[in-house]
Design a protein around this motif. Sequence first.
Motif, PDB file in Angstrom:
ATOM      1  N   UNK A 297       0.838  -1.195   0.000  1.00 30.98           N
ATOM      2  CA  UNK A 297       0.000   0.000   0.000  1.00 30.98           C
ATOM      3  C   UNK A 297       0.874   1.247   0.000  1.00 30.98           C
ATOM      4  N   UNK A 298       1.898   1.232   0.886  1.00 34.51           N
ATOM      5  CA  UNK A 298       2.774   2.399   0.987  1.00 34.51           C
ATOM      6  C   UNK A 298       4.097   1.999   1.638  1.00 34.51           C
ATOM      7  N   UNK A 299       5.173   2.649   1.198  1.00 34.14           N
ATOM      8  CA  UNK A 299       6.491   2.468   1.811  1.00 34.14           C
ATOM      9  C   UNK A 299       6.923   3.786   2.435  1.00 34.14           C
ATOM     10  N   UNK A 300       7.502   3.708   3.622  1.00 35.81           N
ATOM     11  CA  UNK A 300       7.937   4.885   4.376  1.00 35.81           C
ATOM     12  C   UNK A 300       9.422   4.783   4.689  1.00 35.81           C
ATOM     13  N   UNK A 301      10.159   5.903   4.643  1.00 37.72           N
ATOM     14  CA  UNK A 301      11.533   5.872   5.160  1.00 37.72           C
ATOM     15  C   UNK A 301      11.516   5.733   6.686  1.00 37.72           C
ATOM     16  N   UNK A 302      12.641   5.311   7.248  1.00 36.94           N
ATOM     17  CA  UNK A 302      12.721   5.110   8.702  1.00 36.94           C
ATOM     18  C   UNK A 302      12.270   6.342   9.490  1.00 36.94           C
ATOM     19  N   UNK A 303      12.650   7.528   8.994  1.00 38.49           N
ATOM     20  CA  UNK A 303      12.343   8.732   9.777  1.00 38.49           C
ATOM     21  C   UNK A 303      10.863   9.123   9.717  1.00 38.49           C
TER      22      UNK A 303
END
Length: 326
Positions: A297-303
């Motif tokens: 659905x969605x990818x997020x960076x660690x921050x």
Amino acid sequence: MEPTDVSESILMQHVIYREFGEREVLQVAQAPVPEPREGEVVIRVHGAGLNPIDWKTRKGLGFAARQIENRLPWTPGYDVAGEVVAVAEGVTTLAPGDRVMGMVGFPAGGGAYAEYTLARADELAIVPDELDLVTAGAVPLAALTAWQALFEVARLESGQKILIHAGAGGVGHFAVQFALERGAHVVATASPANRDFLAELGVHEVIDYHTTDVAEECYGLDVVLDLVGGEAGKRSLHTLSETGVLVTIPTVTADDIVSAAEAMGLRAHGMTVRPDVFHLDEIAELIEDGDVRVHIDQAFPLNQVQAAHALLEGGHVRGKLVLDCR
């Protein structure tokens, strides 16, 4: 491992929380890259999957929280995919450069929300070339939950009729594909927005849980996979045949549903997923052959981990969320 392999002086970023609480307790911190102990490898993480157990544990809820409450600060995450960069002496099954995925550190270790993490070599499967490593990070826990619920607990067989609640979610979208691949007739509940998504996966019937009571729509089912729990799980008992079985995943309401089933003379079971590299290898083969696809659905960076948890906690994700830790 020679110290030069991933030099002890290198710092990595990882997510930690020092106390249980709302998503604001999630912080990005620095730490030395870990050193592998006997039987372990170091992975340069590409993808770390997010699962409902992550936010529940962060809030101090459930069995995993009880195991880590005296070990804070703690780095969450049980789903990982990436590249092996170092191996401990005696590890012969994996080598630097191998592309791997696994359900790691469950339940007290965690550690996947990081640029580098440790994993036991025997927890890891090779990632098919067709699957990128960020997407692969979303596979292990959800896919293993679906696999074990369907084939170990429910013993789903070809020709049987199954209802899968929340069929478009993380566990659900794997479960519908596994059930279809096994030759079952698959009915799934979903919101109208996910009807086309499930139809594309091959689901035979999609029920809008907002407008339709499954107990009035379905009867004589062989299996129900309840990924919602609570009243939805209890109502679903009315859809079972006399010999049918319901498997419920949310642990908070499992005992109530099992008790309700017993009172009706029906079978219901709760279950907790466990790492199993042989199952994961079978799942990887289905992905490699094109029989199962992984939807991100969605990818997020660690921050942006707090934003990722906000979406995760909302509970209306299509497929999976993943942290891109590259």
